[in-house]
Structures are given as C-alpha cells and as structure tokens.
Design a protein around this motif. Structure first.
Motif, PDB file in Angstrom:
ATOM      1  N   ILE A 133       2.003   5.102   5.922  1.00  0.00           N
ATOM      2  CA  ILE A 133       2.378   5.037   4.508  1.00  0.00           C
ATOM      3  C   ILE A 133       2.005   3.679   3.907  1.00  0.00           C
ATOM      4  CG2 ILE A 133       4.228   6.745   4.792  1.00  0.00           C
ATOM      5  CD1 ILE A 133       6.206   4.350   4.376  1.00  0.00           C
ATOM      6  N   LYS A 134       1.994   2.646   4.743  1.00  0.00           N
ATOM      7  CA  LYS A 134       1.572   1.322   4.270  1.00  0.00           C
ATOM      8  C   LYS A 134       0.102   1.359   3.846  1.00  0.00           C
ATOM      9  CE  LYS A 134       1.646  -3.523   5.716  1.00  0.00           C
ATOM     10  NZ  LYS A 134       1.846  -4.440   6.858  1.00  0.00           N
ATOM     11  N   GLU A 135      -0.715   2.033   4.653  1.00  0.00           N
ATOM     12  CA  GLU A 135      -2.134   2.191   4.307  1.00  0.00           C
ATOM     13  C   GLU A 135      -2.291   3.004   3.017  1.00  0.00           C
ATOM     14  OE1 GLU A 135      -6.289   4.204   5.972  1.00  0.00           O
ATOM     15  OE2 GLU A 135      -4.396   4.616   6.992  1.00  0.00           O
ATOM     16  N   GLN A 136      -1.480   4.059   2.889  1.00  0.00           N
ATOM     17  CA  GLN A 136      -1.528   4.884   1.687  1.00  0.00           C
ATOM     18  C   GLN A 136      -1.208   4.055   0.451  1.00  0.00           C
ATOM     19  OE1 GLN A 136       0.984   8.369   1.903  1.00  0.00           O
ATOM     20  NE2 GLN A 136       0.525   9.011  -0.188  1.00  0.00           N
ATOM     21  N   ALA A 137      -0.181   3.205   0.559  1.00  0.00           N
ATOM     22  CA  ALA A 137       0.196   2.339  -0.563  1.00  0.00           C
ATOM     23  C   ALA A 137      -0.933   1.386  -0.925  1.00  0.00           C
ATOM     24  CB  ALA A 137       1.456   1.554  -0.199  1.00  0.00           C
ATOM     25  N   GLU A 147       0.356   1.229  -9.177  1.00  0.00           N
ATOM     26  CA  GLU A 147       1.264   0.140  -8.797  1.00  0.00           C
ATOM     27  C   GLU A 147       2.147   0.587  -7.629  1.00  0.00           C
ATOM     28  OE1 GLU A 147       5.010  -2.395 -10.641  1.00  0.00           O
ATOM     29  OE2 GLU A 147       3.642  -1.364 -12.013  1.00  0.00           O
ATOM     30  N   THR A 148       2.062  -0.118  -6.505  1.00  0.00           N
ATOM     31  CA  THR A 148       2.848   0.244  -5.322  1.00  0.00           C
ATOM     32  C   THR A 148       3.590  -0.979  -4.780  1.00  0.00           C
ATOM     33  OG1 THR A 148       1.045  -0.206  -3.754  1.00  0.00           O
ATOM     34  CG2 THR A 148       1.177   2.031  -4.651  1.00  0.00           C
ATOM     35  N   LYS A 149       4.609  -0.688  -3.973  1.00  0.00           N
ATOM     36  CA  LYS A 149       5.338  -1.752  -3.271  1.00  0.00           C
ATOM     37  C   LYS A 149       5.821  -1.195  -1.940  1.00  0.00           C
ATOM     38  CE  LYS A 149       9.051  -5.144  -3.732  1.00  0.00           C
ATOM     39  NZ  LYS A 149      10.123  -5.676  -4.585  1.00  0.00           N
TER      40      LYS A 149
END
Length: 430
Positions: A133-137, A147-149
């Motif tokens: 999910i970090k890669e997706q963000a 805009e992601t966090k």
C-alpha cells in the motif's frame, strides 16, 4: 438503513399510456438521472426516464456511500501495460473528475446527504501488505497527482482505528462518504424541477425498431423515441438489446450495519474517523463509521441470491467484523441488505454507442459508482447530443463495449473460480 434514515416518497406514477419522446433513458439511478438532467439543462431536449422499480432502487440506493476511486478492478500496473502510461494517467484524471463532479452536484443542487470524511483510507490488513500500500500511495502521488499520506500502524491507530487487521494505512484525496439514497433522491428532485418525466415501476419488456425510431413496450404503455440510453449497470436485463447481452457480470455485494456504538465502545479501538475505509484484501472489506456512530461493513456477497444465503452471508460478515474488532463481540447487527455491482471483462467502466444504432450505454463501475456513475451520465449526455463517441474527450479506456463472456450461462461459475483464487491469495496474504 438508508430507507430508515431517508424516508421519502416522490409520488411518481408508472407509465400507463402510449407516448413519444426524443430520448428515453432506461434506469433511474445516478447514471440515468445525470444523463437526463444534462440533456435538459445543456441541450434543452425532450427526455423521458423509466425505472423498473422506484428511483434509485438498484445500486444507487444500496451502496455504502463511498465516493472513492478508481472505478476499476485492474491494477494500475496492468492498466499501464495494456493501455500505456498516458491513457492510464488520463483514466485516473477522469476518475478524480468524477469525485469532484459528485461533490459539485451536492453543492450546486443543495442536496443534504450527510457528507462525512475528507479523504479515503486504504488499510493494510496484514503486515505483509504495508509495503504494497505504501507503493500504491507513492504511485498515486507521483504518477497521477493524487494527494496521499502514509501512516504506520501506530500513526493510524491515532487518526483512524486499531484492531487485529490494522498494520498501517494510507489516505488519498479527494474522497468522502454520503447517504446514497438521500443523494439519488436529491438528484431526482432536481430532475423533476427541470420537468423531466419520470415513470417508476415501468419495466421495459421489449424494444422494437420501426424505420428510424424505436418502440419501447412496457406492461401498460409504450414510448416511441429516436434515441435510447441504457443506464441499468448491474441490473441490466438480458435479452433487451442483443449487442449488450453477455457483457455484464452482476456480482452480489452485501452490507451490514451495527447498532449505534457508545463513545466508550468506540474508544476501545480509538475509532475516531468518519472517512470511508477499504482494506488491502483481494476480496476486500469496506467499512465506515456513520453519523449516528453505527459501523457499516461490506464485502462480497453470496452466489445464490436466495433469502437464506443472504442471512448466512450476513452472519459470516458479522464474524469478519468481530474478528477485526473482538471487543465489540456483544454489539448487535441492526440492518443487512445486498445489491448488484457490475463487472465486465474490461474491469473498467464502458461508455459508448452501439454501432449503426441510436442506443447509448454507460455501465461497469466495479462497485465505485458514487464517483463514476454521475460523471458517466454527464459524458453520455454529450455523446447522445453529438451521436459520435469520438467527440468525447475522455480516456479511451472508458470507450466501447467490453468483450462478451464466452458461454455466458457459466458466468457465476467463472466468478466462483475467481473468488476461490482470491480467497487462497488472502489466506496466504499475497
């Protein structure tokens, strides 16, 4: 639950005579209403809308109210490999436009539909999923300008919630949640103010072609028209239009809603966000805290569609919810229901016109219709007015019909196989 909080009767009649119209829209949900509204507002055309149930009877009032993105079951990597980087970027840009368009409609038409949250969350349900999910963000932000966090498990426990299946999350904007029935009723009121003729409980049984016109037959009357818009999504009636048959896989999705939780009960998991949440399972769970502090929880539904299978699925879902939040084991479920989402072989929405016919379509939102369907309705109105799909300045990923399913009578069997495959992946956390 939505009906319990949004009881409203628009006092619409069913069609009981033979009539004429320039355009007939089949389907009284987000897509059909917005297509009709735009055709009247922007082009001053004569439109009749027919709905087999009552306005919003399908997914437009049965969904969870998540205004999220993208309307696709295809990963962005797969999309890029099939359509290329630029078309994928344009697809996501159109998806973002859809979220903003829904928000704009709520503001412009002054629809009170209980907006909550200012973003969406995607939660890692297992520690193996956090990097994914970090890669997706990161891709959402770098490739698509979303805009992601990213939040660690501890950080999300502060802003979102705890639980046994929370190992970090990311947020993205734009996004929010609504009461979907209040939204669709608000759209219907706007349509009626524009003098749109809406006939509820008016199922089209047959479409006949007469020279350059079409005759739509219902039980109690008929409508002669030059153009038809099919806006039925997962509730499409096989056999109505041969070119559209066998292209849609209607999939049941189930929702349960708890009784209202006390502040003390919510504090057991520090559940303090009203934003909509989806987890990282292949067969995902989606959930949110409602304005009256109930928890709405949804996931894939049953395969059979019977009353008993619905009850069985609701019990399973209660277990899923209480596995995540075991300290809520004594909290009762007050509501459960289900509806159909529309999948296709494209795994993305389809917008277009049937070749050599004046029949237009918009469907296949993969469960993300709150943002995709109103925007699709607006695009369809442009298409109906111009009668040429090449005029639409949208990603080509949306354009055209999906492939037909081979041996369409086996569609549920295909879906069972897919569910089995994804269930295995979820058990292995891959």
């Amino acid at each position: 639950y939505w009906e319990a909080t949004s009881a409203e009767n628009l006092n619409l009649d069913k069609l009981q005579k033979d009539t004429n119209s320039e355009i007939v829209v089949i389907g009284g949900g987000y897509t059909g209403l917005l297509c009709a509204i735009n055709l009247i507002e922007n082009y001053n055309l004569n439109v009749v809308l027919v709905e087999a149930g009552k306005v919003g009877w399908g997914a437009s009032s049965r969904n969870a109210g998540f205004c999220c993105l993208p309307p696709s079951k295809m990963s962005f990597k797969k999309m890029q490999s099939i359509y290329g980087r630029e078309e994928t970027k344009k697809f996501f840009q159109n998806s973002i436009e859809g979220v903003y368009y829904t928000k704009e409609l709520i503001e412009n038409y002054n629809i009170d539909c209980d907006i909550t949250g200012k973003n969406n969350f995607v939660v890692a349900h297992h520690k193996n999923k956090f990097d994914q999910i970090k890669e997706q963000a990161e891709v959402y932000q770098s490739e698509f300008g979303i805009e992601t966090k990213v939040y660690s498990k501890e950080e999300f426990n502060d802003v979102g919630h705890g639980g046994t299946e929370q190992f970090g999350a990311f947020s993205y904007k734009p996004g929010f949640a609504i009461n979907p029935l209040k939204f669709v009723n608000g759209l219907a009121k706007q349509a009626l103010a524009l003098k749109l003729k809406i006939h509820e409980y008016t199922k089209v049984n047959k479409i006949e072609k007469e020279n350059s016109s079409y005759l739509l037959r219902t039980n109690d009357g008929s409508i002669k028209t030059k153009k038809i818009v099919v806006a039925t999504n997962g509730f499409y009636q096989e056999g109505l239009i041969p070119e559209m048959d066998a292209r849609i896989l209607p999939v049941i999705s189930n929702i349960i809603v708890t009784r209202p939780l006390t502040e003390e009960e919510l504090s057991l998991y520090n559940y303090n966000t009203y934003a909509p949440i989806a987890n990282s399972k292949n067969l995902l769970y989606y959930y949110r805290k409602l304005p009256d502090n109930r928890i709405l929880f949804g996931t894939r539904g049953d395969f059979e569609g019977s009353n008993q299978s619905n009850l069985n699925r609701a019990k399973d879902m209660e277990k899923f919810l209480k596995n995540i939040f075991p300290k809520w084991n004594n909290i009762a479920i007050d509501y459960n229901w289900r509806g159909l989402i529309a999948l296709s072989q494209k795994l993305t929405p389809s917008i277009g016109k049937i070749d050599n016919e004046e029949i237009y379509y918009g469907f296949g939102y993969s469960g993300v219709g709150v943002s995709a369907a109103p925007w699709t309705g607006k695009q369809l109105s442009k298409l109906v007015f111009s009668s040429n799909s090449k005029e639409l300045n949208i990603s080509k990923i949306y354009k055209g019909l999906p492939k037909k399913f081979i041996f369409p009578q086996l569609r549920v069997f295909y879906f069972r196989l897919a569910v089995l495959f994804y269930r295995i992946k979820d058990k292995l956390n891959i």
